[in-house]
Design an enzyme around this catalytic site. Sequence first.
Site, PDB file in Angstrom:
ATOM      1  N   TYR A 144       0.831  -1.226  -0.028  1.00 21.98           N
ATOM      2  CA  TYR A 144       0.054  -0.099   0.007  1.00 21.98           C
ATOM      3  C   TYR A 144       0.786   1.232  -0.224  1.00 21.98           C
ATOM      4  O   TYR A 144       1.336   1.745   1.097  1.00 21.98           O
ATOM      5  CB  TYR A 144      -0.912   0.170   1.259  1.00 21.98           C
ATOM      6  CG  TYR A 144      -2.062   1.071   1.199  1.00 21.98           C
ATOM      7  CD1 TYR A 144      -2.298   1.914   0.412  1.00 21.98           C
ATOM      8  CD2 TYR A 144      -3.070   0.754   2.143  1.00 21.98           C
ATOM      9  CE1 TYR A 144      -3.328   2.666   0.421  1.00 21.98           C
ATOM     10  CE2 TYR A 144      -4.299   1.596   2.170  1.00 21.98           C
ATOM     11  CZ  TYR A 144      -4.517   2.549   0.988  1.00 21.98           C
ATOM     12  OH  TYR A 144      -5.463   3.483   1.195  1.00 21.98           O
ATOM     13  N   LYS A 192      -2.087   4.817  -3.366  1.00 21.53           N
ATOM     14  CA  LYS A 192      -2.973   6.015  -2.783  1.00 21.53           C
ATOM     15  C   LYS A 192      -2.898   7.276  -3.707  1.00 21.53           C
ATOM     16  O   LYS A 192      -1.697   7.716  -3.613  1.00 21.53           O
ATOM     17  CB  LYS A 192      -2.914   6.097  -1.426  1.00 21.53           C
ATOM     18  CG  LYS A 192      -3.504   7.314  -0.777  1.00 21.53           C
ATOM     19  CD  LYS A 192      -4.993   7.262  -0.797  1.00 21.53           C
ATOM     20  CE  LYS A 192      -5.486   5.870   0.015  1.00 21.53           C
ATOM     21  NZ  LYS A 192      -7.194   5.819  -0.043  1.00 21.53           N
ATOM     22  N   PRO A 222      -8.009   7.422  -5.463  1.00 23.65           N
ATOM     23  CA  PRO A 222      -7.672   8.770  -5.109  1.00 23.65           C
ATOM     24  C   PRO A 222      -8.796   9.215  -3.903  1.00 23.65           C
ATOM     25  O   PRO A 222      -9.024  10.468  -3.771  1.00 23.65           O
ATOM     26  CB  PRO A 222      -8.230   9.608  -6.428  1.00 23.65           C
ATOM     27  CG  PRO A 222      -8.999   8.518  -7.183  1.00 23.65           C
ATOM     28  CD  PRO A 222      -8.661   7.321  -6.690  1.00 23.65           C
ATOM     29  N   HIS A 328     -10.491  -3.027   2.902  1.00 24.39           N
ATOM     30  CA  HIS A 328      -9.860  -1.741   3.024  1.00 24.39           C
ATOM     31  C   HIS A 328      -9.078  -1.774   4.428  1.00 24.39           C
ATOM     32  O   HIS A 328      -9.032  -2.665   5.236  1.00 24.39           O
ATOM     33  CB  HIS A 328     -11.108  -0.784   3.127  1.00 24.39           C
ATOM     34  CG  HIS A 328     -10.890   0.407   3.998  1.00 24.39           C
ATOM     35  ND1 HIS A 328     -11.092   0.584   5.378  1.00 24.39           N
ATOM     36  CD2 HIS A 328     -10.500   1.547   3.571  1.00 24.39           C
ATOM     37  CE1 HIS A 328     -10.616   1.880   5.605  1.00 24.39           C
ATOM     38  NE2 HIS A 328     -10.367   2.390   4.365  1.00 24.39           N
ATOM     39  N   SER A 329      -8.362  -0.663   4.505  1.00 26.51           N
ATOM     40  CA  SER A 329      -7.548  -0.485   5.712  1.00 26.51           C
ATOM     41  C   SER A 329      -7.333   0.885   6.330  1.00 26.51           C
ATOM     42  O   SER A 329      -7.267   1.621   5.313  1.00 26.51           O
ATOM     43  CB  SER A 329      -6.181  -1.385   5.524  1.00 26.51           C
ATOM     44  OG  SER A 329      -5.075  -0.781   6.107  1.00 26.51           O
ATOM     45  N   HIS A 357      -2.126  -0.787   6.132  1.00 26.84           N
ATOM     46  CA  HIS A 357      -1.084   0.239   6.350  1.00 26.84           C
ATOM     47  C   HIS A 357      -0.042  -0.474   7.168  1.00 26.84           C
ATOM     48  O   HIS A 357       0.784   0.530   7.668  1.00 26.84           O
ATOM     49  CB  HIS A 357      -1.780   1.202   7.425  1.00 26.84           C
ATOM     50  CG  HIS A 357      -2.771   2.092   6.548  1.00 26.84           C
ATOM     51  ND1 HIS A 357      -3.812   1.543   5.718  1.00 26.84           N
ATOM     52  CD2 HIS A 357      -2.930   3.572   6.540  1.00 26.84           C
ATOM     53  CE1 HIS A 357      -4.605   2.943   5.268  1.00 26.84           C
ATOM     54  NE2 HIS A 357      -3.881   4.056   5.768  1.00 26.84           N
ATOM     55  N   ARG A 412      -8.769  12.093  14.240  1.00 23.34           N
ATOM     56  CA  ARG A 412      -8.006  12.317  13.128  1.00 23.34           C
ATOM     57  C   ARG A 412      -8.373  13.490  12.384  1.00 23.34           C
ATOM     58  O   ARG A 412      -9.447  13.737  12.303  1.00 23.34           O
ATOM     59  CB  ARG A 412      -8.259  10.968  12.168  1.00 23.34           C
ATOM     60  CG  ARG A 412      -7.320  11.319  10.946  1.00 23.34           C
ATOM     61  CD  ARG A 412      -7.595   9.990  10.045  1.00 23.34           C
ATOM     62  NE  ARG A 412      -7.014  10.026   8.555  1.00 23.34           N
ATOM     63  CZ  ARG A 412      -7.136   9.236   7.756  1.00 23.34           C
ATOM     64  NH1 ARG A 412      -7.538   8.116   7.618  1.00 23.34           N
ATOM     65  NH2 ARG A 412      -6.853   9.496   6.537  1.00 23.34           N
TER      66      ARG A 412
HETATM   67  O1  GKR Z   1      -5.048   6.405   5.386  1.00 24.61           O
HETATM   68  O2  GKR Z   1      -4.889   8.358   4.516  1.00 24.61           O
HETATM   69  C1  GKR Z   1      -5.259   7.169   4.437  1.00 24.61           C
HETATM   70  C2  GKR Z   1      -6.323   6.331   3.623  1.00 24.61           C
HETATM   71  O3  GKR Z   1      -6.709   7.519   2.445  1.00 24.61           O
HETATM   72  C3  GKR Z   1      -7.558   5.828   4.385  1.00 24.61           C
HETATM   73  O4  GKR Z   1      -8.001   6.795   5.361  1.00 24.61           O
HETATM   74  C4  GKR Z   1      -8.391   5.288   3.656  1.00 24.61           C
HETATM   75  O5  GKR Z   1      -9.970   5.014   4.462  1.00 24.61           O
HETATM   76  O6  GKR Z   1      -6.926   3.486   2.883  1.00 24.61           O
HETATM   77  C5  GKR Z   1      -8.433   3.989   2.858  1.00 24.61           C
HETATM   78  C6  GKR Z   1      -9.253   3.898   1.632  1.00 24.61           C
HETATM   79  O7  GKR Z   1      -8.812   2.948   0.925  1.00 24.61           O
HETATM   80  O8  GKR Z   1      -9.961   4.666   1.177  1.00 24.61           O
HETATM   81 MG    MG Z   2     -10.374   3.438  -0.609  1.00 25.53          MG
END
Ligand code: GKR
Ligand code: MG
Length: 433
Positions: A144, A192, A222, A328-329, A357, A412
């Site tokens: 990731y 990401k 995105p 998802h994470s 993550h 957060r």
């Molecule tokens: O950790 O910034 C992040 C991700 O954008 C996370 O908050 C998202 O929830 O990993 C995530 C996703 O797949 O949307």
């Molecule tokens: Mg996502």
Amino acid sequence: MRISSMTVHPLAVADPPLRSSYGRHAPYALRTLVVLKTTDGIAGYAEAHGGDGPLAAFEALKPLVVGMDPFQLSSLWRMWGRPDQSGDRSQTWMVPGENPRDARTRSYAAIEAACLDIIGKAIRKPVCDVVGGRAREAAPFSAYLFYKHGGGGGLGGDVREDEYGECLTPESMVRQARQMIARYGFKEIKLKGGVLDPEAEIETVRLLRAEFGPSYPLRIDPNCAWSVETSVKVGVALKEELSGGGYLEDPTAGLDGMAAVRQRLLAAGVDTPLASNVAVTGFDDLVPARELDAVQVVLSDPHYWGGIRATQRMGDVCELLGMGVSMHSNNHLGLSMMIMAHACLATPQMEFACDTHYPWQTEQDEIIAGGRVQFVGGAIPVPAKPGLGVEIDFDQVARLEERYHKLPYRKRDDEAEMRKHVDPNWKRLLPRW
Ligand code: GKR
Ligand code: MG
């Protein structure tokens, strides 16, 4: 056997300044450890989202949990776990873990994980076998990748080493991918996105494909940063790169937006699946998503879909509807890693390597006794020990809990971090491009 006590520990975990359309990660991510003890002296553990919201939800749930039989999970689900299905459940404007409609579902999910840990320990079986049997011998995860600023997270005397360095260009992302894959052996890649101009993100995906070849499926997410127009442009440009087991995740906001992207991509001869954990967040979204053909791959998450058993039910519904399943994470420690691994091990429809993550956190913050969970070829094998397969280091928990109490924030807020470090006027714009 009955639950005799429930204790909840808030934790602060160092986190590098990762970027996404939400903004920039703060120096510490927040998590919660839940500890259940039974009248037979067995302890069960779970990790959940962090901050004051989750702590309050656990306090509210305590009277139902203390005194319950850990085998009676279905009645707890009916009393507490079922999500609020009214109105729009999308997470367009929320980070996962903060959707008020699944607040109870999230706290239920942690209690279920801790009860399954207890049951597994009582009958000496791993959780994936307790819930019906393993569908695979190891749970695969993906690399990731995140655009990021330099720094490894932490504050003051606790500032951390930065293993990956600043990464805000296509070339540095390839370096990040090489490092992560060499270390963990991942065989699929998730990028990401929603951070750089879409042209630079297209270039990043192309360089990743050139570096790793078509045997490494690629996905880009995105988090709704693009308009329908831009999503179609990116989908067309990356037709080849996202084919063969990859997908385009939440390019734009809402089921209608996703459906429009899908229609226009199909019309352009691109059948890259669209995936989602933003437009689709719960069971009631599945049928509309299918009817609109807005989403072809649904990202589960045992933390907010309602636990490991809900992940299995979700897998069955997706199969019936002809939709694929991934995971998802959000930032997490080794205990969540094991909850996610068991959810994957026990869900036959989980055909994509799951997100994690975990590489962004380090040994220094691990609460698992004996150190970090180990990947073998990018996957986590069914653990040899019963239950979730891990025990907790309570000295570490005390350190992370003390740090939590010293932190000035309880939630957060990636937008605030952007304003502090990158641009004092930064706002999350959707779509940005
Ligand atoms: O950790 O910034 C992040 C991700 O954008 C996370 O908050 C998202 O929830 O990993 C995530 C996703 O797949 O949307
Ligand atoms: Mg996502």
